[in-house]
Design a protein around this motif. Structure first.
Motif, PDB file in Angstrom:
ATOM      1  N   PRO A 180       0.986   6.509 -28.469  1.00  0.00           N
ATOM      2  CA  PRO A 180       1.960   5.757 -29.267  1.00  0.00           C
ATOM      3  C   PRO A 180       1.438   4.357 -29.570  1.00  0.00           C
ATOM      4  O   PRO A 180       0.598   3.831 -28.842  1.00  0.00           O
ATOM      5  N   GLY A 181       2.007   3.703 -30.703  1.00  0.00           N
ATOM      6  CA  GLY A 181       1.570   2.375 -31.130  1.00  0.00           C
ATOM      7  C   GLY A 181       2.054   1.282 -30.183  1.00  0.00           C
ATOM      8  O   GLY A 181       3.047   1.459 -29.479  1.00  0.00           O
ATOM      9  N   GLY A 182       1.399   0.129 -30.188  1.00  0.00           N
ATOM     10  CA  GLY A 182       1.809  -0.997 -29.343  1.00  0.00           C
ATOM     11  C   GLY A 182       2.920  -1.782 -30.001  1.00  0.00           C
ATOM     12  O   GLY A 182       3.446  -1.389 -31.049  1.00  0.00           O
ATOM     13  N   PRO A 183       3.332  -2.942 -29.442  1.00  0.00           N
ATOM     14  CA  PRO A 183       4.399  -3.780 -30.008  1.00  0.00           C
ATOM     15  C   PRO A 183       4.100  -4.183 -31.446  1.00  0.00           C
ATOM     16  O   PRO A 183       5.006  -4.299 -32.251  1.00  0.00           O
ATOM     17  N   GLU A 184       2.864  -4.370 -31.816  1.00  0.00           N
ATOM     18  CA  GLU A 184       2.528  -4.769 -33.177  1.00  0.00           C
ATOM     19  C   GLU A 184       2.877  -3.661 -34.168  1.00  0.00           C
ATOM     20  O   GLU A 184       3.273  -3.906 -35.294  1.00  0.00           O
ATOM     21  N   GLU A 185       2.712  -2.435 -33.721  1.00  0.00           N
ATOM     22  CA  GLU A 185       2.941  -1.341 -34.641  1.00  0.00           C
ATOM     23  C   GLU A 185       4.417  -0.972 -34.757  1.00  0.00           C
ATOM     24  O   GLU A 185       4.891  -0.545 -35.790  1.00  0.00           O
ATOM     25  N   VAL A 186       5.116  -1.110 -33.634  1.00  0.00           N
ATOM     26  CA  VAL A 186       6.535  -0.697 -33.667  1.00  0.00           C
ATOM     27  C   VAL A 186       7.398  -1.933 -33.982  1.00  0.00           C
ATOM     28  O   VAL A 186       7.704  -2.729 -33.103  1.00  0.00           O
ATOM     29  N   ARG A 187       7.706  -2.079 -35.288  1.00  0.00           N
ATOM     30  CA  ARG A 187       8.476  -3.267 -35.726  1.00  0.00           C
ATOM     31  C   ARG A 187       9.989  -3.015 -35.552  1.00  0.00           C
ATOM     32  O   ARG A 187      10.724  -3.890 -35.196  1.00  0.00           O
ATOM     33  N   HIS A 188      10.398  -1.752 -35.813  1.00  0.00           N
ATOM     34  CA  HIS A 188      11.849  -1.457 -35.779  1.00  0.00           C
ATOM     35  C   HIS A 188      12.147  -0.595 -34.572  1.00  0.00           C
ATOM     36  O   HIS A 188      12.669   0.512 -34.675  1.00  0.00           O
ATOM     37  N   HIS A 189      11.821  -1.206 -33.441  1.00  0.00           N
ATOM     38  CA  HIS A 189      11.925  -0.477 -32.191  1.00  0.00           C
ATOM     39  C   HIS A 189      13.366  -0.089 -31.860  1.00  0.00           C
ATOM     40  O   HIS A 189      13.627   0.810 -31.113  1.00  0.00           O
ATOM     41  N   TYR A 190      14.311  -0.814 -32.405  1.00  0.00           N
ATOM     42  CA  TYR A 190      15.743  -0.573 -32.086  1.00  0.00           C
ATOM     43  C   TYR A 190      16.249   0.702 -32.747  1.00  0.00           C
ATOM     44  O   TYR A 190      17.364   1.118 -32.531  1.00  0.00           O
ATOM     45  N   LEU A 191      15.391   1.262 -33.605  1.00  0.00           N
ATOM     46  CA  LEU A 191      15.810   2.500 -34.273  1.00  0.00           C
ATOM     47  C   LEU A 191      15.005   3.667 -33.730  1.00  0.00           C
ATOM     48  O   LEU A 191      13.768   3.608 -33.708  1.00  0.00           O
ATOM     49  N   VAL A 192      15.715   4.639 -33.279  1.00  0.00           N
ATOM     50  CA  VAL A 192      15.029   5.837 -32.824  1.00  0.00           C
ATOM     51  C   VAL A 192      15.759   7.053 -33.367  1.00  0.00           C
ATOM     52  O   VAL A 192      16.962   6.988 -33.630  1.00  0.00           O
ATOM     53  N   GLY A 193      15.043   8.105 -33.509  1.00  0.00           N
ATOM     54  CA  GLY A 193      15.631   9.419 -33.794  1.00  0.00           C
ATOM     55  C   GLY A 193      16.638   9.410 -34.918  1.00  0.00           C
ATOM     56  O   GLY A 193      16.354   9.060 -36.060  1.00  0.00           O
ATOM     57  N   ARG A 194      17.867   9.745 -34.532  1.00  0.00           N
ATOM     58  CA  ARG A 194      18.916   9.955 -35.530  1.00  0.00           C
ATOM     59  C   ARG A 194      19.269   8.671 -36.271  1.00  0.00           C
ATOM     60  O   ARG A 194      19.573   8.671 -37.444  1.00  0.00           O
ATOM     61  N   SER A 195      19.242   7.567 -35.534  1.00  0.00           N
ATOM     62  CA  SER A 195      19.586   6.284 -36.159  1.00  0.00           C
ATOM     63  C   SER A 195      18.640   6.004 -37.314  1.00  0.00           C
ATOM     64  O   SER A 195      19.052   5.613 -38.410  1.00  0.00           O
ATOM     65  N   ARG A 196      17.381   6.204 -37.044  1.00  0.00           N
ATOM     66  CA  ARG A 196      16.379   5.934 -38.083  1.00  0.00           C
ATOM     67  C   ARG A 196      16.607   6.870 -39.278  1.00  0.00           C
ATOM     68  O   ARG A 196      16.551   6.436 -40.434  1.00  0.00           O
ATOM     69  N   ALA A 197      16.922   8.092 -38.974  1.00  0.00           N
ATOM     70  CA  ALA A 197      17.158   9.063 -40.053  1.00  0.00           C
ATOM     71  C   ALA A 197      18.335   8.625 -40.913  1.00  0.00           C
ATOM     72  O   ALA A 197      18.303   8.705 -42.150  1.00  0.00           O
ATOM     73  N   GLY A 198      19.393   8.139 -40.229  1.00  0.00           N
ATOM     74  CA  GLY A 198      20.586   7.675 -40.982  1.00  0.00           C
ATOM     75  C   GLY A 198      20.244   6.517 -41.890  1.00  0.00           C
ATOM     76  O   GLY A 198      20.648   6.481 -43.062  1.00  0.00           O
ATOM     77  N   VAL A 199      19.435   5.594 -41.345  1.00  0.00           N
ATOM     78  CA  VAL A 199      19.068   4.427 -42.147  1.00  0.00           C
ATOM     79  C   VAL A 199      18.246   4.860 -43.357  1.00  0.00           C
ATOM     80  O   VAL A 199      18.465   4.395 -44.484  1.00  0.00           O
ATOM     81  N   LEU A 200      17.323   5.736 -43.064  1.00  0.00           N
ATOM     82  CA  LEU A 200      16.479   6.224 -44.160  1.00  0.00           C
ATOM     83  C   LEU A 200      17.332   6.885 -45.250  1.00  0.00           C
ATOM     84  O   LEU A 200      17.105   6.686 -46.452  1.00  0.00           O
ATOM     85  N   ASP A 201      18.291   7.665 -44.807  1.00  0.00           N
ATOM     86  CA  ASP A 201      19.217   8.307 -45.775  1.00  0.00           C
ATOM     87  C   ASP A 201      19.905   7.260 -46.643  1.00  0.00           C
ATOM     88  O   ASP A 201      19.952   7.365 -47.879  1.00  0.00           O
TER      89      ASP A 201
END
Lengths: 771, 143
Positions: free
Chosen positions: A474-495
């Protein structure tokens, strides 16, 4: 037929018939299709035959004149058609006054030489109580008896009974006391005049009982006429005293006019205060010959009644009523037509204005109240729609618009980033979750034939393991900018991110378009409503004016319709009446002379009556002018501009500003002058130079007024009998008029031992004055 | 390392107060009135959205004396709403590991810049909300 000059009272009548009066007679005759000359002839006949024993001869004359109306008119065409001309005055003069047992006089005789206009004054001097006024009263009582002017012995407007009682008292107190105490029973006054009809002597006697009480029924008056002083015959059926009184009034002066010629200076101002209007009216009528005209009219009516009855015609009342009815209806018809013409003039501009209003109202298009209401409703609905749309837009503005606003670039960047982080997460999970599968894969790799060199195989396996680890880490802190979003949450946002544009595009523009449309519609509606209000205001103004106008028109139209109806009714009523009248005339023309005469007499009677109604006010107008002139000649004040006399004889003084003067009472002298002016005016209008008898006329006047009065009266052509106190016509005034005195007397009074004493009339004025 | 220094979590944002400068807050109120918007967060969201369209970083807010709005109000209390706003704001920074404090500053700066832009747009379409909304999307920001 010709008039006898001496008998023709038309001379007197003519003297007062001014152009205006004569016009009135002609006008009254013209509308009745009567020859005015015929009317004059009838009046003349009435005057001439008034002393006939009955009216048969008068009626016979009427018959003749009416039968031959045209010929009679031609015969003497100018009989009445002669306006009064100057210099035609008929002089009447007092020639003698003889009293017996009258007041302070046991016996007195006053003689006047024939009148000379250059020497008009008969001067009689007397101190207070010497009998000056008694002489004036002798003249009035001698002439008129119980008809003597009111002021002498009774109150105005008193009843006949009261009047007689007062007269009785006056007569009894006039009876010379000494004569009564000596048992005498007769008191007498004898007057002689020269008149236009020749000499006239009037004898009046009053008889008393033993107790000195007046025996009324025995009062006697006798008229003598002519050079031979023949007793004037009394017609049969007429009371002598009444006949003689009428003759006195006719030949000399009606009692109503007496106060204007014979007056007491002490009482003259009363004329200016009391009974004035009645005096003036009665005096005027007498002067105009109205009594004669009226008598003629009455006789004509009687004549008509007789003739119509004789002819077996319809009743006079019917005839008379129909004539009056036709005249009345015709008068009404004229009035109504005049009113209709006036109404049409009033209506015409009103109708024009109404048409203009209606046209303008019609030109204001679309605009009923209902239309306005519809517009207002539409606007209200529109406002509701706008509110709803604004709420919807606001909701979008809050939910979707900000995301749209953020722009596609940022949204795409975020989407890309989130997808990367999602992929990274998936790979990481796959690497750890599927490590067994890698081991199994590498085992399968090692058993593949032909086998590799051991070190080669070890290096390959090593490299595959390193690649796996590297890929699945997995990516380090530099790569993961939107760490607060995981799984379903991210999918909802993307939608949401991928849909926001389309969501917005699908919903917002229609709403905004709808709102825009609503706003425009609102503007349009507001404009329409504004126009509507503007039109409404104009329409309301026009409607209000139209309503007022319509009400006026309706009222006037109503009046017009009413008048039209009345006119129709009048014409309908006139039609049979005129037809009857025509038939009646036809019958008359067909030879029912009595009928014709009767109806002609009726028309003439009406003409005379109308003339009377016309001439009296005319006379009063002329009188006012004369009185004004006299007043201004007599008065030294210039306060008064004129004198006005109303239709009933009421007198008003007018100042320069044409205002009535109320404070005439301020000066007794002025009242005196005013009364004298009236007298002079009436005397002048009388047209005949009757004697003027003035008892102490100057007493109340200042020196300037005295001179005015003496000068004024001395130049009028009348005989002036001046009863004067020695202080009144003193040496100064005596000198002023001496050359104009015809004859003078003075009264000497002797005080009685047991009574009021006795006066004697002696020729010559007071010695101390004339000396 | 304190909590304030940790990368921000959505749950933190819910109860966090967000402010902008006092001047921007006053303008926010004026826009709210002008557009007849019922809540203060309405113009604030529009402002932040509009500012996010500008790829340059917004100048820091001149102060933070404007009236606060809770995160759950400003961005919505649904996780998705919060997440999308947080995502956009953090993505705009181009950085990772943004803390709550940094996020607050970012919001303050965008809010301030956006509200000025909004005000200019509004001046262009004074009194005509429908035109304002019509021209708001896609139109270049006025100078």
């Amino acid at each position: 037929m010709t008039l006898r000059p001496g008998k023709a009272i038309p001379v007197k009548l003519l003297n007062v018939v001014s152009e205006e009066t004569w016009s009135a007679i002609r006008a009254a005759c013209a509308v009745r299709d009567v020859d005015p000359c015929l009317l004059g002839r009838l009046v003349e006949a009435r005057i001439r035959l008034s002393d006939a024993s009955n009216r048969r001869s008068l009626f016979a004359d009427f018959d003749r004149l009416l039968d031959d109306a045209d010929a009679a008119a031609l015969e003497t065409p100018g009989i009445v058609d002669q306006p009064r001309t100057k210099g035609e005055v008929a002089a009447v003069q007092l020639r003698s006054l003889i009293v017996r047992n009258w007041k302070v006089f046991k016996h007195a005789e006053l003689y006047c030489p024939p009148h000379d206009p250059q020497r008009p004054f008969v001067l009689i001097g007397g101190k207070n109580g010497s009998g000056k006024t008694s002489l004036l009263e002798a003249l009035l009582f001698g002439l008129y008896g119980q008809w003597a002017p009111n002021e002498l012995f009774h109150e105005a407007n008193s009843s006949q009974t009261l009047r007689r009682r007062a007269y009785r008292k006056a007569v009894e107190s006039a009876f010379h006391r000494r004569a009564r105490s000596q048992g005498e029973t007769v008191m007498g006054v004898t007057l002689s005049f020269d008149t236009s009809e020749g000499p006239l002597r009037i004898e009046r006697r009053w008889y008393f009982g033993e107790s000195g009480s007046f025996i009324e029924d025995d009062e006697e008056v006798i008229l003598h006429t002519g050079e031979n002083t023949d007793i004037l015959a009394v017609p049969g059926g007429v009371a002598p005293n009444e006949f003689y009184q009428d003759e006195i009034a006719r030949r000399l002066l009606p009692p109503a006019l007496a106060p204007f010629f014979f007056f007491d200076g002490e009482q003259v101002t009363r004329l200016g205060e009391r009974h004035l209007s009645e005096q003036i009216r009665l005096g005027g009528e007498s002067l105009l010959g109205v009594p004669v005209l009226r008598n003629t009219a009455n006789d004509l009516r009687d004549f008509a009644r007789h003739r119509l009855r004789d002819a077996g015609a319809e009743k006079l009342e019917t005839e008379d009523r129909r004539t009056r009815e036709i005249a009345g209806l015709e008068g009404l018809e004229i009035k109504i037509r005049e009113r209709l013409t006036a109404l049409e003039k009033e209506l015409s501009p009103l109708r024009t204005r109404r048409d203009a209003l209606i046209a303008e109202l019609g030109a204001i298009a679309g605009g009923t109240y209902a239309d306005l209401q519809e517009l207002l409703e539409q606007r209200k609905r529109n406002e509701g729609d706008q509110t709803r749309l604004r709420h919807a837009i606001t909701s979008f503005a809050a939910e979707e618009l900000p995301l749209v606003l953020a722009g596609p670039f940022l949204r795409r960047a975020l989407i890309q980033r989130l997808r990367q982080e999602e992929a990274s997460e998936i790979k990481s999970q796959f690497g750890s979750q599927h490590r067994d599968a890698l081991d199994a894969f590498l085992h399968a790799f090692s058993v593949q034939a032909p086998p590799l060199e051991d070190d080669v195989e070890a290096k390959v396996v090593e490299r595959i393991r390193a690649a796996w680890e590297s890929w699945s880490r997995p990516g380090g802190p530099e790569e993961v900018r939107h760490h607060y979003l995981v799984g379903r949450s991210r999918a909802g946002v993307l939608d949401r991110l991928s849909q926001s544009d389309s969501q917005y595009e699908a919903n917002a523009p229609p709403l905004i378009q709808e709102l825009t449309r609503c706003v425009h519609e609102h503007e349009a509606l507001t404009g329409l409503i504004g126009q509507h209000h503007g039109r409404s205001e104009r329409r309301e103004t026009l409607t209000a004016e139209l309503n007022v106008l319509s009400a006026k028109l309706e009222a006037k139209d109503g009046e017009r319709r009413q008048l039209d109806r009345e006119l129709g009714e009048i014409r309908s009523a006139l039609l049979p009446l005129r037809e009857e009248d025509r038939l009646r005339r036809q019958r008359q023309e067909a030879g029912v002379p009595a009928l014709r005469r009767g109806s002609l007499a009726l028309r003439i009677a009406e003409g005379i009556e109308e003339t009377i109604r016309t001439v009296v006010p005319t006379y009063l107008k002329v009188l006012a002018e004369k009185a004004t002139w006299s007043f201004r000649a007599l008065a030294h004040k210039e306060l008064i501009e004129g004198i006005e006399i109303g239709p009933d004889g009421e007198v008003t003084l007018i100042d320069r500003a044409s205002r009535p003067v109320q404070d005439l009472d301020a000066s007794a002298g002025e009242r005196h002058i005013f009364a004298m002016a009236l007298m002079a005016a009436v005397a002048e209008l009388a047209g005949c130079a009757l004697p003027i008898v003035m008892d102490t006329p100057l007493g109340r006047l200042d020196s300037e007024h005295r001179e005015f009065v003496l000068r004024f009266f001395s130049t009028r052509g009348n005989q002036i009998i001046l009863l004067s106190h020695p202080n009144e016509i003193d040496d100064r005034y005596y000198a002023q008029i001496e050359s104009r005195i015809m004859i003078s007397y003075h009264l000497d009074h002797e005080t009685g031992i047991d009574g009021p004493g006795e006066s004697l009339l002696n020729e010559g004025y007071f010695s101390q004055v004339t000396a | 390392m304190g909590k304030a220094d940790l990368p921000v979590q959505l749950v933190d944002i819910l109860r966090t107060d967000f402010r902008t400068s006092k001047g921007a807050d006053t303008t926010n109120t004026e826009i709210q009135r002008a557009l007849e918007l019922p809540y203060r967060y309405h113009p604030a969201r529009l402002a932040i959205g509009l500012s996010l369209a500008d790829r340059t970083p917004p100048p820091a807010a001149s102060d933070l004396l404007g009236k606060p709005i809770k995160g759950e109000t400003l961005f919505g209390h649904e996780e998705a709403d919060l997440a999308i706003w947080t995502g956009l704001l953090i993505e705009h920074t181009g950085r990772s590991g943004i803390t709550k404090r940094q996020l607050q500053d970012e919001v303050a700066a965008h809010w301030q810049r956006g509200v000025r832009l909004l005000w200019k747009r509004w001046q262009q379409h004074r009194g005509e909300a429908q035109l304002f909304y019509t021209h708001l999307v896609g139109a270049p920001a006025p100078d």
